[in-house]
Design an enzyme around this catalytic site. Sequence first.
Site, PDB file in Angstrom:
ATOM      1  N   ARG A  98       0.809  -1.203   0.000  1.00 44.66           N
ATOM      2  CA  ARG A  98       0.000   0.000   0.000  1.00 44.66           C
ATOM      3  C   ARG A  98       0.847   1.258   0.000  1.00 44.66           C
ATOM      4  NH1 ARG A  98      -4.530  -1.281   4.420  1.00 44.66           N
ATOM      5  NH2 ARG A  98      -2.749  -2.450   5.203  1.00 44.66           N
ATOM      6  N   ASP A 130       6.510  -3.626  10.574  1.00 48.57           N
ATOM      7  CA  ASP A 130       5.049  -3.547  10.710  1.00 48.57           C
ATOM      8  C   ASP A 130       4.580  -3.702  12.161  1.00 48.57           C
ATOM      9  OD1 ASP A 130       5.796  -6.199  10.700  1.00 48.57           O
ATOM     10  OD2 ASP A 130       4.204  -6.899   9.357  1.00 48.57           O
ATOM     11  N   SER A 136       8.276  -4.817   6.247  1.00 45.36           N
ATOM     12  CA  SER A 136       8.003  -5.882   7.225  1.00 45.36           C
ATOM     13  C   SER A 136       8.946  -7.071   7.078  1.00 45.36           C
ATOM     14  CB  SER A 136       6.561  -6.341   7.078  1.00 45.36           C
ATOM     15  OG  SER A 136       5.705  -5.231   7.080  1.00 45.36           O
TER      16      SER A 136
HETATM   17  C1  BG6 Z   1      -1.425  -4.842   7.825  1.00 44.80           C
HETATM   18  C2  BG6 Z   1      -0.226  -4.003   8.040  1.00 44.80           C
HETATM   19  O1  BG6 Z   1      -2.567  -4.247   8.325  1.00 44.80           O
HETATM   20  O2  BG6 Z   1      -1.188  -6.090   8.420  1.00 44.80           O
HETATM   21  C3  BG6 Z   1       0.965  -4.653   7.369  1.00 44.80           C
HETATM   22  O3  BG6 Z   1      -0.430  -2.698   7.567  1.00 44.80           O
HETATM   23  C4  BG6 Z   1       1.171  -6.001   7.936  1.00 44.80           C
HETATM   24  O4  BG6 Z   1       2.107  -3.934   7.530  1.00 44.80           O
HETATM   25  C5  BG6 Z   1      -0.102  -6.767   7.819  1.00 44.80           C
HETATM   26  O5  BG6 Z   1       2.245  -6.645   7.294  1.00 44.80           O
HETATM   27  C6  BG6 Z   1       0.051  -8.108   8.444  1.00 44.80           C
HETATM   28  O6  BG6 Z   1      -1.032  -8.836   8.131  1.00 44.80           O
HETATM   29  P1  BG6 Z   1      -1.115  -9.709   6.796  1.00 44.80           P
HETATM   30  O7  BG6 Z   1      -2.058 -10.740   7.199  1.00 44.80           O
HETATM   31  O8  BG6 Z   1      -1.626  -8.811   5.745  1.00 44.80           O
HETATM   32  O9  BG6 Z   1       0.226 -10.227   6.560  1.00 44.80           O
HETATM   33  C1  GLC Z   2       8.097 -11.724   9.077  1.00 44.80           C
HETATM   34  C2  GLC Z   2       9.100 -10.609   9.041  1.00 44.80           C
HETATM   35  C3  GLC Z   2       8.831  -9.624  10.137  1.00 44.80           C
HETATM   36  C4  GLC Z   2       7.396  -9.182  10.097  1.00 44.80           C
HETATM   37  C5  GLC Z   2       6.475 -10.370  10.145  1.00 44.80           C
HETATM   38  C6  GLC Z   2       5.024  -9.977  10.060  1.00 44.80           C
HETATM   39  O1  GLC Z   2       8.312 -12.448  10.236  1.00 44.80           O
HETATM   40  O2  GLC Z   2      10.398 -11.135   9.147  1.00 44.80           O
HETATM   41  O3  GLC Z   2       9.691  -8.522  10.022  1.00 44.80           O
HETATM   42  O4  GLC Z   2       7.133  -8.345  11.191  1.00 44.80           O
HETATM   43  O5  GLC Z   2       6.768 -11.221   9.068  1.00 44.80           O
HETATM   44  O6  GLC Z   2       4.715  -9.342   8.879  1.00 44.80           O
END
Ligand code: BG6
Ligand code: GLC
Length: 853
Positions: free
Chosen positions: A476, A593, A540
């Site tokens: 995003r 994240d 992340s």
């Molecule tokens: C989102 C965050 O809401 O959740 C992201 O903005 C994050 O940064 C994500 O990685 C984690 O959830 P998923 O299920 O989308 O990996």
């Molecule tokens: C993976 C990444 C970590 C992140 C997590 C959740 O473990 O290594 O940095 O916070 O995924 O998205």
Amino acid sequence: VVREGPGLWPSHGTWKGDFLAVDLGGSQFRAHQVKVFADGKQSSQLESKVYPTPKEVTEGNGAELFDYIADCLSDFMETKNLKHKKLPLGFTFSFPCKQTKLEEGVLLAWTKHFKVRGVQDTDVVSSLRRALQKHKDIDVDVLALVNDTVGTMMTCGYDDQRCEVGLIIGTGTNACYMEEMRHISLVEGDEGRMCINTEWGAFGDDGALDDLRTEFDRELDLGSLNPGKQLFEKMISSLYLGELVRLILLKMTKEGLLFNGKVSTSLLTKGKIEMKHVSAMEKDKEGLSNTKEILTDLNLFPSEEDCVAVQHVCTIVSFRSANLCAAALAAILTRLRENKKLQGCRQACERLRKLSACRYAGRLHKAVRRLVPTCDVRFVLSAGGSGRGAALVTAVAHRLAAQRRRLHAALSPFLLPLAVLRDVRDSMRAELEYGLKRETQGKATVKMLPTYVCGTPDGTEKGKFLALDLGGTNFRVLLVKIKSGRRRSVQMYNKIFAIPLEIMQGTGEELFDHIVQCIADFLEYMGIKGARLPLGFTFSFPCRQASIDKGTLVGWTKGFKATDCEGEDVVDMLREAIRRRNFDLDIVAVVNDTVGTMMTCGYEDPNCEIGLIAGTGSNVCYMEDMKNIEIVEGNEGKMCINTEWGAFGDNGCIDHIRTKYDREVDEGSLNPGKQRYEKMTSGMYLGEIVRQILIDLTKQGLLFRGQISESLRKRGIFETKFLSQIESDRLALLQVRRVLRQLGLDSTCDDSIIVKEVCGVVSTRAARLCGAGLAAVLEKKRENRGVERLQITVGVDGTLYKLHPHFSRVLQETVKELAPQCDVTFMLSEDGSGKGAALITAVAKRLHNVGQK
Ligand code: BG6
Ligand code: GLC
Ligand code: GLC
């Protein structure tokens, strides 16, 4: 409970063995041994022994009844030399039972000549099991509870597979038949058929037969063990016909129509005239000798006319019985015909015992044919009673039980007891410490990365910011407007962009060029092309940071594997890509994240000092005391630590709880041997674990008819959203099957039950493991603060946590159990981690400006 499907009728199956059955509720109580051979033509052999059922047993108490059954069975096994064997048993219990499983049945009410205390409303199978357990000399496994009608249908179905009705006209009367599942609202599932025990004996208990019932029927009912109940049965079955005849003869005698008006004691004695008398008298084709003899034996001294009249009464009573029974059977046959939308109908089996066999049967057949002329019914007499059928049902149950055992063997390693979870919590705690200590930190698997974020927002943040959010389910770009003071608020605009697989796994340059392309599109879309806004980058993945705007990628995780990035500073890479496109952005912060999520929630609740992600990946960050972070200078205040706990276990410390399926998932992943804890707890892998289990179960012949389909071979077919759908309590099995069909998996009803169970154990283990990890972090926070009880808020995000129907609940329950001294508020981050990244950027920008001044 008896379902149709491959192997309903055992001759479809390929099994063999010895089975036991006991048959209680008819005129005889019997034990059976059934040998089933799978010798090509399929045959079975039956040996039986009859045991008496004295009044003390039929009208005593429950414990005595079941002990008696167990004693008889033990005696039977002794005579058959079976005592050394472990044998499955089918229990024919000819009374109305409510079943939710084949091996369980709650007695609704006693009928016929039974009235045993303390059994009604209890499960008769467990009572029998309890009694059997007292016999140390035998080893019997009660696998099926079967009504006599069902046993009869199965017995006959063994020889004639078109048999789909079971009829009993004996001590009691009743029928069962194969009903379409879609018409049985009490049972889940819409496909196939299941045998329904009608318990038609109770027909009329609501008054429906009152017009047909005579004064004799009423009197008979009043004198029975169950007045007001089983009114239809009392007009039909052999337990009552003799008594009906007696009441009629008594009245006729009293009125001077018989026996010279002399009422003898036998006419006044209940039960004196039995079914066997009625049949014998009625059968008297050659003159009246039988009738005369029987009546004389009863001290009635009949004249010739008396004999003729009595014969007449017997005929009328049994004629009415046959006609009523035919009417009821005709109703079932009509229904079967409608179910099949057929003009004609197939066959029924019936079992005629103790009634004037030929004549009664002839009347019944004739009446049925007259009532449903379009049905072509064949009546097959059950040889060997319902015992053989019960044993056959048991044989099928036995095979199913063996399948259940194999299923259990596959799934039980996923059921982690609390003690194991405590160990997990404790090793996680130890790993957290290693990561913080200077000497051990180099080798630590849980890296405990400092983030240079030193406080949660205080409300003075303001301005316009850009944020990027890379690494979750969605990529995003966001525009975030933060206002401070009285008009304190955050406004966000965002757009989701796809990152194609070839970019995720292409070169680093391509990846960052793509990201910058998306930013450019977004600025254009928002109409702010050319604005030089400060930017926060939610990235992340594990980054080693030396300041808030520097982050060296330690290693890719999850689905990313772009080349030439590991060991490089991701901020530099982003800056270069921006330069390549000739525009300008001010990258102020790079944020994990978890940290973004903690900040987002921290903006609302200052007590939020932990950020948790349970999504595509799994990770936690928390505010740690500076004095505990040995690798960062300074002892004052706190800093947020990105634990990168996904790598927990990479040193082998949780290998003992990993299953062969976990290993397969790991081996097939982009980073084998890495992120072992993440691979057991996060959305990206749970579906893969499920798929590996399903493949194994299919290979074992327990699923999908043993056929591994093309779709099942496809990696990644089970995304988190599908798991969530399959496990949703609101979905009926049929809908589960629809979800599976969407995935290209053609399932039966039984398949879908198993798939749901598999998904359940996998996601429950994930939630519990995640809870154990979180408990370690919470305990650490509690000790840091030096308090008896910790009050804390955890900011949470991630598709698994948000979409899965049970994950969050199980996680929270586990935390309660494993960190009982912590009162945790779980706060869902509604705005993603982009908002948090913007807040961090705002703080960094403010501090930077202060520094410059
Ligand atoms: C989102 C965050 O809401 O959740 C992201 O903005 C994050 O940064 C994500 O990685 C984690 O959830 P998923 O299920 O989308 O990996
Ligand atoms: C993976 C990444 C970590 C992140 C997590 C959740 O473990 O290594 O940095 O916070 O995924 O998205
Ligand atoms: C009674 C029982 C029923 C049984 C029938 C024939 O009606 O309630 O379960 O099938 O007798 O034995």
